[in-house]
Design an enzyme around this catalytic site. Structure first.
Site, PDB file in Angstrom:
ATOM      1  N   HIS A 287       4.232 -10.030 -41.628  1.00 52.69           N
ATOM      2  CA  HIS A 287       3.076  -9.130 -41.728  1.00 52.69           C
ATOM      3  C   HIS A 287       3.485  -7.757 -42.262  1.00 52.69           C
ATOM      4  O   HIS A 287       2.668  -7.055 -42.869  1.00 52.69           O
ATOM      5  CB  HIS A 287       2.421  -8.941 -40.357  1.00 52.69           C
TER       6      HIS A 287
ATOM      7  N   GLN B 107      -1.804  -5.393 -38.665  1.00 53.64           N
ATOM      8  CA  GLN B 107      -2.959  -6.156 -38.148  1.00 53.64           C
ATOM      9  C   GLN B 107      -3.956  -5.254 -37.426  1.00 53.64           C
ATOM     10  O   GLN B 107      -5.095  -5.660 -37.209  1.00 53.64           O
ATOM     11  CB  GLN B 107      -2.494  -7.258 -37.197  1.00 53.64           C
TER      12      GLN B 107
ATOM     13  N   CYS C 169      -2.912 -17.250 -36.367  1.00 57.41           N
ATOM     14  CA  CYS C 169      -2.752 -15.809 -36.547  1.00 57.41           C
ATOM     15  C   CYS C 169      -4.046 -15.122 -36.139  1.00 57.41           C
ATOM     16  O   CYS C 169      -5.129 -15.589 -36.500  1.00 57.41           O
ATOM     17  CB  CYS C 169      -2.430 -15.520 -38.015  1.00 57.41           C
ATOM     18  N   LEU C 170      -3.914 -14.019 -35.428  1.00 62.89           N
ATOM     19  CA  LEU C 170      -5.112 -13.277 -35.009  1.00 62.89           C
ATOM     20  C   LEU C 170      -5.891 -12.749 -36.215  1.00 62.89           C
ATOM     21  O   LEU C 170      -7.083 -12.480 -36.106  1.00 62.89           O
ATOM     22  CB  LEU C 170      -4.722 -12.109 -34.095  1.00 62.89           C
TER      23      LEU C 170
ATOM     24  N   HIS D 298       7.100 -14.831 -38.306  1.00 65.25           N
ATOM     25  CA  HIS D 298       5.669 -14.683 -38.582  1.00 65.25           C
ATOM     26  C   HIS D 298       5.268 -13.211 -38.525  1.00 65.25           C
ATOM     27  O   HIS D 298       4.593 -12.704 -39.434  1.00 65.25           O
ATOM     28  CB  HIS D 298       4.880 -15.508 -37.554  1.00 65.25           C
ATOM     29  N   GLU D 299       5.702 -12.530 -37.453  1.00 59.79           N
ATOM     30  CA  GLU D 299       5.295 -11.127 -37.271  1.00 59.79           C
ATOM     31  C   GLU D 299       5.915 -10.222 -38.329  1.00 59.79           C
ATOM     32  O   GLU D 299       5.244  -9.336 -38.866  1.00 59.79           O
ATOM     33  CB  GLU D 299       5.671 -10.635 -35.868  1.00 59.79           C
TER      34      GLU D 299
ATOM     35  N   GLY E  70       2.157 -12.241 -30.319  1.00 60.74           N
ATOM     36  CA  GLY E  70       2.791 -11.255 -31.185  1.00 60.74           C
ATOM     37  C   GLY E  70       1.723 -10.523 -31.968  1.00 60.74           C
ATOM     38  O   GLY E  70       0.614 -11.047 -32.174  1.00 60.74           O
TER      39      GLY E  70
HETATM   40 NI    NI Z   1      -0.200 -13.162 -37.572  1.00 62.30          NI
END
Ligand code: NI
Length: 187
Positions: A145, A52, A99-100, A141-142, A47
């Site tokens: 953001h 991000q 998380c990225l 989670h997404e 995701g």
């Molecule tokens: Ni994330």
């Protein structure tokens, strides 16, 4: 298409509330979604949210492999524009996340186990899905953001927060039985 640079925790773009997309059918939005999909695949992740990649708009892309889902079915590649989440149960459950934007780290995060989410697609039409378990976790989670929330801000026990490489050393008796251990999926 292009692979975009991913913002890391601490960057202001990850801390702000993202703005709604006014026209989901705008070709510039479609171009951004294509770049987000390419960036997610390259990372790799399951995701990715627009903040991000330094774009403060309410857009998420995700693709959840079936082996992670309760029903074993893949959640196909989906773009969520202006998504809205409604919990369908009070029940929450903790599990590992990554998380990225928080590379190499993992931690246990409580999330609703059963949600409904709706969003606009790139065609401008609204769609709605129900999600349980891991699928529901990824969506929460997404979408966090989009509100400036990164998963460590949701954690209730920071003793479970650490580097994946270190946390995967045995034994992890203070944290969880080793059988429960799995690396955080980057999202
Ligand atoms: Ni994330």
């Amino acid at each position: 298409m292009a692979i975009l640079k991913i913002a890391r925790m601490g960057h202001p773009v990850l801390m702000d509330k993202a703005q709604p997309v006014e026209d989901p059918t705008d070709p510039r939005i479609h171009g951004l979604i294509a770049d987000m999909v390419e960036t997610m695949a390259d990372a790799p992740g399951i995701g990715l949210a627009a903040p991000q990649v330094h774009v403060p708009l309410r857009i998420v892309v995700l693709r959840v492999p079936g082996e992670r889902c309760e029903d074993g079915k893949d959640v196909p590649l989906t773009a969520l524009i202006n998504p809205v989440i409604t919990p369908l149960s009070e029940e929450m459950e903790e599990d590992w996340e990554g998380c990225l934007s928080v590379p190499a780290m993992t931690g246990r995060v409580p999330r609703y186990t059963h949600i409904r989410y709706s969003a606009h697609g790139p065609d401008g039409k609204t769609f709605e899905r129900e999600a349980k378990g891991y699928h529901a976790r990824v969506v929460q989670h997404e979408c966090d953001h989009l509100d400036g929330i990164i998963y460590p801000m949701r954690m209730t026990d920071l003793s479970t927060f650490g580097f994946v490489e270190e946390m995967s050393r045995a034994p992890r008796t203070q944290v969880e039985p080793a059988t429960d251990t799995e690396d955080g999926e980057a999202a």
